[in-house]
Design an enzyme around this catalytic site. Sequence first.
Site, PDB file in Angstrom:
ATOM      1  N   THR A   1       0.843  -1.185   0.000  1.00  0.00           N
ATOM      2  CA  THR A   1       0.000   0.000   0.000  1.00  0.00           C
ATOM      3  C   THR A   1       0.882   1.240   0.000  1.00  0.00           C
ATOM      4  O   THR A   1       1.914   1.281   0.677  1.00  0.00           O
ATOM      5  CB  THR A   1      -0.946   0.014   1.221  1.00  0.00           C
ATOM      6  OG1 THR A   1      -1.777   1.173   1.164  1.00  0.00           O
ATOM      7  CG2 THR A   1      -0.182   0.011   2.533  1.00  0.00           C
TER       8      THR A   1
ATOM      9  N   HIS B   1       2.373 -11.778  13.977  1.00  0.00           N
ATOM     10  CA  HIS B   1       3.450 -12.292  14.832  1.00  0.00           C
ATOM     11  C   HIS B   1       3.235 -13.763  15.217  1.00  0.00           C
ATOM     12  O   HIS B   1       4.124 -14.394  15.785  1.00  0.00           O
ATOM     13  CB  HIS B   1       3.549 -11.439  16.101  1.00  0.00           C
ATOM     14  CG  HIS B   1       4.939 -11.297  16.625  1.00  0.00           C
ATOM     15  ND1 HIS B   1       5.944 -12.184  16.339  1.00  0.00           N
ATOM     16  CD2 HIS B   1       5.502 -10.357  17.428  1.00  0.00           C
ATOM     17  CE1 HIS B   1       7.060 -11.825  16.939  1.00  0.00           C
ATOM     18  NE2 HIS B   1       6.812 -10.709  17.613  1.00  0.00           N
TER      19      HIS B   1
END
Length: 400
Positions: free
Chosen positions: A319, A371
Amino acid sequence: MSIELKVPVLPESVSDATIATWHKKAGDAVKRDENLVDLETDKVVLEVPAPVDGVLKEIRHQVGDTVNSEQIIAIIEEGAAAAVPAPAAAAPAPVAAPAPVAPTASAKSTEELSPAGLRVATEEKIDPSKVAGTGRDGRVTKEDLVNYGKGGSTPAAAAPAAKPTPGARPEERVPMTRMRARIAERLMQSKNSIAMLTSFNEVNLSEVVKMRKALGDAFQKEHGVKLGFMSFFVKAAAEALKRYPYVNASVDGNDVIYHGYQDISIAVSTDKGLVTPVLRDVQDMSFADVEKGIADYATKARANKLSLDDLQGGTFTITNGGTFGSLLSTPIVNPPQSAILGMHTIKDRAIVENGQIIAAPMMYIAISYDHRIIDGKDAVLFLVDIKNQLENPQRMLLGL
């Protein structure tokens, strides 16, 4: 012969659609392949063309109605011609004919209303010319008229108005489009279901700038498309994803899916919200292929022509908030992907190079990642890999 106009077969990921705009009203002549109605889904706006030449005999579902796959929404009379009012009986010519009167704004607006909108305008005695239209090309929809009748819409064209009353606190309530609601839902899903973390770095784009200046004209002459910054980032990401497969993976329940290809989603801003069309098999694409693909998607997005196939899939997203001047941000992962790369605006900043302070075109870059499957070390090394490639573009050509 009567022909049924049906909702197209929707993919499994799309349960239903909402009628956004009718471009014809009952009684209008239609031509084969002419777009009659826009259907808004959670992801894209679908156009439903006329299957034959004829007349739109009946509209069974109005703007705002929810419809399903293959549901009948209108009836077309094939080969028929639109009704033409019979000429009035000839009357003795007046001595002096008055000058023709131009149609009023109200008459013009009324002609553009759908049957349902016309009914609301008539029953509620609303002048459509005073209502702000939210439909295509600014057309006034049934919902606009209903909201105006409730006092929730602002006149589109009022007479030269007086200055706002000091201390006024105007408000306007507008329902979310399906696409915007779906984007909000996915963003909350991402925030609530992913253990998301963001790491940052900065890139000196001097070598990329030099390459674009030196070869940009020749590139455009050869390939018919400009050499932009995005293709460098896309190709750098594809190379880095090969070396850090965790970043290119996704979570499915208790399983991790590793993708042996790089399908990169490119975030594109539209009037209806942010969409992410997918460049497939970027590992096999040239810079020209990437630039052409991005340009094609940008054109489709502006014209609301993106298909569901264009938006489905993707193993990684890029993005570019720098387009709007963003200096730094923390992008949100696009599930089920596990990472997203954020680009930002390029600013000349003072840096130290070979013991000298110089000005260089610098960009902050960010990677947000899941994560649960990507360790911090891998995310940081992935970002450093992209930095090294962009600061030494020849590395991309050599696969280093």
